[in-house]
Scaffold this motif. Structure first.
Motif, PDB file in Angstrom:
ATOM      1  N   THR A 266       0.822  -1.211   0.000  1.00 26.77           N
ATOM      2  CA  THR A 266       0.000   0.000   0.000  1.00 26.77           C
ATOM      3  C   THR A 266       0.859   1.264   0.000  1.00 26.77           C
ATOM      4  O   THR A 266       0.575   2.222  -0.726  1.00 26.77           O
ATOM      5  CB  THR A 266      -0.927  -0.010   1.227  1.00 26.77           C
ATOM      6  OG1 THR A 266      -1.788  -1.155   1.157  1.00 26.77           O
ATOM      7  CG2 THR A 266      -1.763   1.256   1.291  1.00 26.77           C
ATOM      8  N   LEU A 267       1.911   1.258   0.801  1.00 23.63           N
ATOM      9  CA  LEU A 267       2.749   2.448   0.893  1.00 23.63           C
ATOM     10  C   LEU A 267       3.450   2.761  -0.422  1.00 23.63           C
ATOM     11  O   LEU A 267       3.775   3.920  -0.702  1.00 23.63           O
ATOM     12  CB  LEU A 267       3.778   2.275   2.014  1.00 23.63           C
ATOM     13  CG  LEU A 267       3.206   2.206   3.437  1.00 23.63           C
ATOM     14  CD1 LEU A 267       4.309   1.919   4.439  1.00 23.63           C
ATOM     15  CD2 LEU A 267       2.480   3.500   3.793  1.00 23.63           C
ATOM     16  N   LYS A 268       3.697   1.730  -1.250  1.00 23.43           N
ATOM     17  CA  LYS A 268       4.377   1.945  -2.530  1.00 23.43           C
ATOM     18  C   LYS A 268       3.418   2.242  -3.676  1.00 23.43           C
ATOM     19  O   LYS A 268       3.855   2.471  -4.805  1.00 23.43           O
ATOM     20  CB  LYS A 268       5.221   0.713  -2.884  1.00 23.43           C
ATOM     21  CG  LYS A 268       6.449   0.545  -2.016  1.00 23.43           C
ATOM     22  CD  LYS A 268       7.298  -0.618  -2.502  1.00 23.43           C
ATOM     23  CE  LYS A 268       7.801  -0.392  -3.906  1.00 23.43           C
ATOM     24  NZ  LYS A 268       8.675  -1.482  -4.382  1.00 23.43           N
ATOM     25  N   THR A 269       2.115   2.225  -3.424  1.00 25.47           N
ATOM     26  CA  THR A 269       1.148   2.501  -4.489  1.00 25.47           C
ATOM     27  C   THR A 269       1.168   3.977  -4.846  1.00 25.47           C
ATOM     28  O   THR A 269       1.680   4.816  -4.089  1.00 25.47           O
ATOM     29  CB  THR A 269      -0.275   2.115  -4.047  1.00 25.47           C
ATOM     30  OG1 THR A 269      -0.669   2.961  -2.956  1.00 25.47           O
ATOM     31  CG2 THR A 269      -0.332   0.657  -3.604  1.00 25.47           C
ATOM     32  N   PRO A 270       0.595   4.341  -6.006  1.00 27.16           N
ATOM     33  CA  PRO A 270       0.504   5.769  -6.368  1.00 27.16           C
ATOM     34  C   PRO A 270      -0.276   6.597  -5.349  1.00 27.16           C
ATOM     35  O   PRO A 270      -0.107   7.822  -5.298  1.00 27.16           O
ATOM     36  CB  PRO A 270      -0.213   5.743  -7.724  1.00 27.16           C
ATOM     37  CG  PRO A 270       0.015   4.363  -8.264  1.00 27.16           C
ATOM     38  CD  PRO A 270       0.089   3.472  -7.082  1.00 27.16           C
ATOM     39  N   LEU A 271      -1.092   5.943  -4.522  1.00 29.51           N
ATOM     40  CA  LEU A 271      -1.886   6.674  -3.540  1.00 29.51           C
ATOM     41  C   LEU A 271      -1.007   7.338  -2.488  1.00 29.51           C
ATOM     42  O   LEU A 271      -1.368   8.390  -1.938  1.00 29.51           O
ATOM     43  CB  LEU A 271      -2.880   5.733  -2.862  1.00 29.51           C
ATOM     44  CG  LEU A 271      -3.931   5.081  -3.769  1.00 29.51           C
ATOM     45  CD1 LEU A 271      -4.681   3.991  -3.013  1.00 29.51           C
ATOM     46  CD2 LEU A 271      -4.891   6.133  -4.303  1.00 29.51           C
ATOM     47  N   PHE A 272       0.148   6.735  -2.170  1.00 29.34           N
ATOM     48  CA  PHE A 272       1.001   7.246  -1.099  1.00 29.34           C
ATOM     49  C   PHE A 272       2.417   7.562  -1.573  1.00 29.34           C
ATOM     50  O   PHE A 272       3.086   8.398  -0.979  1.00 29.34           O
ATOM     51  CB  PHE A 272       1.036   6.252   0.058  1.00 29.34           C
ATOM     52  CG  PHE A 272      -0.324   5.985   0.635  1.00 29.34           C
ATOM     53  CD1 PHE A 272      -0.931   6.896   1.479  1.00 29.34           C
ATOM     54  CD2 PHE A 272      -1.019   4.828   0.311  1.00 29.34           C
ATOM     55  CE1 PHE A 272      -2.195   6.658   2.003  1.00 29.34           C
ATOM     56  CE2 PHE A 272      -2.279   4.579   0.824  1.00 29.34           C
ATOM     57  CZ  PHE A 272      -2.874   5.501   1.671  1.00 29.34           C
ATOM     58  N   GLY A 273       2.901   6.871  -2.591  1.00 27.08           N
ATOM     59  CA  GLY A 273       4.113   7.308  -3.270  1.00 27.08           C
ATOM     60  C   GLY A 273       5.434   7.020  -2.597  1.00 27.08           C
ATOM     61  O   GLY A 273       6.446   7.617  -2.968  1.00 27.08           O
ATOM     62  N   LEU A 274       5.501   6.131  -1.606  1.00 29.12           N
ATOM     63  CA  LEU A 274       6.791   5.774  -1.031  1.00 29.12           C
ATOM     64  C   LEU A 274       7.524   4.816  -1.965  1.00 29.12           C
ATOM     65  O   LEU A 274       6.948   4.254  -2.895  1.00 29.12           O
ATOM     66  CB  LEU A 274       6.605   5.151   0.354  1.00 29.12           C
ATOM     67  CG  LEU A 274       5.956   6.046   1.425  1.00 29.12           C
ATOM     68  CD1 LEU A 274       6.059   5.387   2.795  1.00 29.12           C
ATOM     69  CD2 LEU A 274       6.585   7.433   1.454  1.00 29.12           C
ATOM     70  N   ASP A 275       8.813   4.600  -1.702  1.00 27.68           N
ATOM     71  CA  ASP A 275       9.599   3.716  -2.556  1.00 27.68           C
ATOM     72  C   ASP A 275      10.371   2.720  -1.712  1.00 27.68           C
ATOM     73  O   ASP A 275      10.214   2.661  -0.479  1.00 27.68           O
ATOM     74  CB  ASP A 275      10.546   4.520  -3.450  1.00 27.68           C
ATOM     75  CG  ASP A 275      11.457   5.460  -2.650  1.00 27.68           C
ATOM     76  OD1 ASP A 275      11.669   5.185  -1.448  1.00 27.68           O
ATOM     77  OD2 ASP A 275      11.941   6.447  -3.222  1.00 27.68           O
ATOM     78  N   ASP A 276      11.244   1.944  -2.360  1.00 32.16           N
ATOM     79  CA  ASP A 276      11.997   0.910  -1.654  1.00 32.16           C
ATOM     80  C   ASP A 276      12.921   1.508  -0.594  1.00 32.16           C
ATOM     81  O   ASP A 276      13.150   0.889   0.456  1.00 32.16           O
ATOM     82  CB  ASP A 276      12.812   0.083  -2.650  1.00 32.16           C
ATOM     83  CG  ASP A 276      11.931  -0.827  -3.491  1.00 32.16           C
ATOM     84  OD1 ASP A 276      10.808  -1.137  -3.038  1.00 32.16           O
ATOM     85  OD2 ASP A 276      12.360  -1.234  -4.581  1.00 32.16           O
ATOM     86  N   ASP A 277      13.467   2.670  -0.855  1.00 31.80           N
ATOM     87  CA  ASP A 277      14.350   3.283   0.134  1.00 31.80           C
ATOM     88  C   ASP A 277      13.598   3.578   1.426  1.00 31.80           C
ATOM     89  O   ASP A 277      14.138   3.385   2.541  1.00 31.80           O
ATOM     90  CB  ASP A 277      14.947   4.577  -0.434  1.00 31.80           C
ATOM     91  CG  ASP A 277      15.929   4.310  -1.569  1.00 31.80           C
ATOM     92  OD1 ASP A 277      16.469   3.177  -1.616  1.00 31.80           O
ATOM     93  OD2 ASP A 277      16.145   5.212  -2.401  1.00 31.80           O
ATOM     94  N   ASP A 278      12.349   4.022   1.308  1.00 34.21           N
ATOM     95  CA  ASP A 278      11.547   4.272   2.507  1.00 34.21           C
ATOM     96  C   ASP A 278      11.303   2.981   3.273  1.00 34.21           C
ATOM     97  O   ASP A 278      11.405   2.948   4.510  1.00 34.21           O
ATOM     98  CB  ASP A 278      10.214   4.912   2.120  1.00 34.21           C
ATOM     99  CG  ASP A 278      10.380   6.320   1.585  1.00 34.21           C
ATOM    100  OD1 ASP A 278      10.903   7.170   2.314  1.00 34.21           O
ATOM    101  OD2 ASP A 278      10.002   6.547   0.423  1.00 34.21           O
ATOM    102  N   LEU A 279      10.967   1.917   2.555  1.00 35.61           N
ATOM    103  CA  LEU A 279      10.705   0.646   3.229  1.00 35.61           C
ATOM    104  C   LEU A 279      11.970   0.100   3.873  1.00 35.61           C
ATOM    105  O   LEU A 279      11.919  -0.492   4.966  1.00 35.61           O
ATOM    106  CB  LEU A 279      10.123  -0.360   2.237  1.00 35.61           C
ATOM    107  CG  LEU A 279       8.705  -0.061   1.717  1.00 35.61           C
ATOM    108  CD1 LEU A 279       8.248  -1.146   0.757  1.00 35.61           C
ATOM    109  CD2 LEU A 279       7.719   0.059   2.870  1.00 35.61           C
ATOM    110  N   MET A 280      13.120   0.247   3.220  1.00 34.12           N
ATOM    111  CA  MET A 280      14.368  -0.223   3.812  1.00 34.12           C
ATOM    112  C   MET A 280      14.714   0.572   5.073  1.00 34.12           C
ATOM    113  O   MET A 280      15.361   0.050   5.995  1.00 34.12           O
ATOM    114  CB  MET A 280      15.498  -0.116   2.795  1.00 34.12           C
ATOM    115  CG  MET A 280      15.369  -1.087   1.634  1.00 34.12           C
ATOM    116  SD  MET A 280      15.301  -2.812   2.181  1.00 34.12           S
ATOM    117  CE  MET A 280      16.925  -2.998   2.914  1.00 34.12           C
ATOM    118  N   ARG A 281      14.284   1.795   5.126  1.00 34.94           N
ATOM    119  CA  ARG A 281      14.501   2.591   6.335  1.00 34.94           C
ATOM    120  C   ARG A 281      13.603   2.125   7.478  1.00 34.94           C
ATOM    121  O   ARG A 281      14.011   2.135   8.649  1.00 34.94           O
ATOM    122  CB  ARG A 281      14.235   4.059   6.018  1.00 34.94           C
ATOM    123  CG  ARG A 281      14.275   4.982   7.231  1.00 34.94           C
ATOM    124  CD  ARG A 281      13.900   6.391   6.839  1.00 34.94           C
ATOM    125  NE  ARG A 281      13.727   7.225   8.027  1.00 34.94           N
ATOM    126  CZ  ARG A 281      13.314   8.488   8.003  1.00 34.94           C
ATOM    127  NH1 ARG A 281      13.044   9.065   6.825  1.00 34.94           N
ATOM    128  NH2 ARG A 281      13.168   9.182   9.123  1.00 34.94           N
TER     129      ARG A 281
END
Length: 673
Positions: free
Chosen positions: A540-555
């Protein structure tokens, strides 16, 4: 054109629906039945499969459980699913004219007769009979001795025959002899029979022929028994599913598309013809049938029944105005063979209609439409050349004619081109490591991938030049790529075009649950229902609705102490971006709790801006998937009430197909089947 109320232009299924609704009692259908669409049929089939599994679990020694175990032993999971889908698609084989599931014993009996074996014949009986015939082969001992004194291949054959004669426990005499004597295609191995100086004497050669004859006969019987046993297991499973499917339809007063045809045909065959024609003929003076080559035998039977009165001579209505049947079709365009359509039906019905009209003294005019208003002369000549060889007539010529008709075009001055490309073969060499790529992805060395790349390269070159190879102005919207079926090549072409930034409209048919835009919405719903679902939250966080990426998830993810949601809340305390997303997630969860799935997702995609975000990332194809998703949400609420959990389960369980209309290009290449 002057018909009061206008002409009735409808599909054969819509026509049958009106007929059955007008006479439900006589047709033996529920008075207020509804037509089950594809989505409802998928749901019913899923429930019917569950009924099968429940029956197998309730009686582990019953026929359903035994059939499931047999199929599990003889088919891998993917193969089993494919077999079941194909069998259920061919449900007419397992059903009678009324749509009732046949008894498995009836199917097995008919199959045994077709295979030329007795229904009670077993593999053990065949092997025992083969042993007796083997021992009775004339000069068998001399043949074995000759083999033993010969080459290594012949010695192996002798050992195989002696093993078969030994009747040792656990030995299959047929398999033993087959291994030593026959090739893969079922002929006696050349090195066993010999030639020239190594050829067998005439009497021993005759003995070998006798041995091979009884061996091949036994193999044929064993193969027939294997086909019968596997088909019997399949029949048990399919007939149970179809019986449960029929029961579920009856409980919900539903008819599927096959029922509409079968019930209408049965009605016209069973009731008093005069009554049926009076009921149906109230507004029928003319029948116009388009795409006749795609009409199945059952559909032809309905049309034939309707038109019988037209050719019964000069009736009272004939004196007022003529009644006509107008049929248009092209054998070359028959694409619905999977639904029972065949060009042969078109040819046969044309012959029968002509005979009936001639016998009634009425006019019959077969007209050939051989002039094209679309294609250039080069295209027409290429089509004629393809079907010129007599061996290519099969499927087009059924009445002993002089061959397919030749074509002409009104666009005689138009420029056309037919390019024949060499076959794109798979590259030779070592296969790549199976762990490095998805198992369902075509390999880069695949001929399909190379062909897709070549097509994309050509269109990329034309797009950049603004002209094609003939020199005409070119736009991507001028191109339509037609394929026989959706598969690896279809996906490879779309991917290759997107990789080269050639505008492409995407697929003409989508599986709703598999589209990325829908997967994003489903992941959001699961996150709302179960905040501790780390995988759904990450998606969900990586969807266009919220726009996070892999770097955010790795953090956030690797060093977290608890759930991903808890780690995200803690990070939101110091990161404004995360805080805004956390607030949005809370608002969406509250909104989902106040309303049903349709209103929730409609608000998210419309006023919430979700649709524009999805289209910006995934392209215009996502719009059709989102529209179908909202339609499914609304339909689910009407059927089962507002339940987000129920709707998400429904979307994932039913393989809903979305058909996209690509007939009007928006400046994009269209890939269609």
């Amino acid at each position: 054109m002057e018909t009061p109320g206008g002409l009735k232009i409808e599909t054969i299924h819509a026509f049958c629906t009106r007929v059955l609704q007008a006479a439900p009692f006589e047709a033996n259908v529920p008075p207020r039945f509804e037509v089950a669409d594809d989505l409802a049929q998928d749901e019913l089939m899923r429930d019917a499969r569950r009924d099968l599994l429940a029956a197998a679990e309730a009686d582990p020694d019953g026929p359903q459980a035994r059939a499931l175990r047999f199929m599990a032993e003889h088919a891998a999971q993917d193969t089993f699913d494919q077999i079941m889908r194909e069998a259920l698609h061919q449900r007419a084989v397992f059903s009678d004219a009324e749509g009732r599931a046949r008894q498995p014993e009836e199917i097995v009996s008919g199959l045994s007769a077709f295979l030329g074996i007795a229904p009670e014949l077993t593999a053990e009986t065949v092997r025992g009979h083969f042993n007796q015939e083997l021992a009775a082969v004339p000069d068998l001992e001399r043949l074995i001795a000759a083999f033993e004194a010969g080459s290594a291949t012949r010695a192996k054959a002798a050992a195989a025959i002696r093993l078969a004669l030994s009747e040792a426990p656990g030995i299959d005499p047929v398999a033993a002899c087959r291994t030593g004597l026959l090739t893969a295609d079922g002929n006696v191995a050349q090195h066993v029979r010999g030639k020239g100086n190594s050829a067998l004497p005439a009497d021993l050669d005759a003995a070998l022929d006798a041995l091979a004859a009884c061996l091949i006969a036994a193999i044929d019987q064993l193969n027939a028994i294997a086909v019968r046993e596997r088909s019997a297991a399949l029949a048990v499973l399919v007939t149970h599913i179809l019986a449960a499917y029929r029961k579920l339809k009856a409980q919900r007063s539903l008819l599927d598309y096959d029922d509409l045809i079968a019930k209408a045909r049965s009605l016209l065959d069973r009731v008093d013809p005069a009554w049926a024609l009076y009921k149906l003929d109230a507004g029928i003076d003319h029948i116009l049938l388009d795409e006749a080559q795609d009409t199945s035998e059952a559909q032809w039977a309905i049309l034939r029944r309707l038109a019988e009165e037209f050719s019964s001579g000069e009736g009272a209505r004939e004196l007022v105005r003529p009644r006509t049947v107008f049929v248009v079709g092209d054998e070359k365009q028959s694409i619905y063979g999977f639904q029972g359509a065949a060009p042969a039906h078109f040819s046969e019905e044309r012959r029968l209609l002509g005979r009936r009209l001639s016998e009634a003294g009425q006019r019959f005019e077969p007209i050939s439409l051989t002039t094209s208003f679309r294609s250039a002369p080069d295209i027409m000549r290429a089509v004629d050349a393809v079907f010129a060889p007599k061996e290519h007539w099969r499927g087009l010529v059924f009445d002993g004619g002089a061959g397919p008709e030749r074509h002409d075009t009104v666009r005689r001055a138009s420029i056309g081109s037919v390019d024949l490309w060499p076959v794109s073969a798979d590259d030779a060499g070592d296969k790549p490591d199976a762990w490095t790529a998805p198992v369902d992805a075509p390999e880069r060395r695949s001929g399909l991938v190379k062909l897709a790349a070549r097509i994309a390269d050509v269109l990329k070159r034309w797009s950049e030049a603004g002209r094609d190879d003939i020199g005409r102005p070119f736009k991507p919207g001028d191109v339509m790529i037609l394929l026989r079926q959706r598969g690896a090549l279809f996906e490879a072409i779309v991917k290759a075009l997107k990789d080269r930034e050639v505008p492409v409209a995407g697929r003409d048919r989508l599986t709703l649950a598999d589209h990325p835009a829908v997967e994003d919405l489903v992941a959001l719903g699961r996150t709302i229902l179960l905040p501790q679902d780390d995988l759904s939250l990450a998606i969900t966080l990586k969807t266009p609705l919220f726009g996070l990426d892999d770097d955010d998830l790795m953090r956030l993810a690797p060093e977290r102490k608890g759930s991903l949601r808890e780690a995200f809340r803690q990070a939101a305390e110091s990161e404004p971006r995360y805080a805004a997303i956390e607030t949005r997630l809370i608002e969406l969860a509250e909104e989902a709790g106040r309303c049903g799935p349709f209103r929730f997702y409609a608000g998210l995609l419309g006023p919430g801006g979700g649709r524009n975000l999805a289209l910006a990332r995934l392209g215009p194809e996502a719009g059709d998937a989102l529209d179908a998703f909202l339609s499914a949400a609304l339909d689910h609420e009407r059927r089962y009430g507002p339940s987000l959990a129920g709707f998400l389960h429904h979307v994932g369980a039913v393989a809903t197909q979305v058909k996209r209309d690509l007939s009007a290009s928006a400046g994009e290449v269209r890939v269609m089947t």
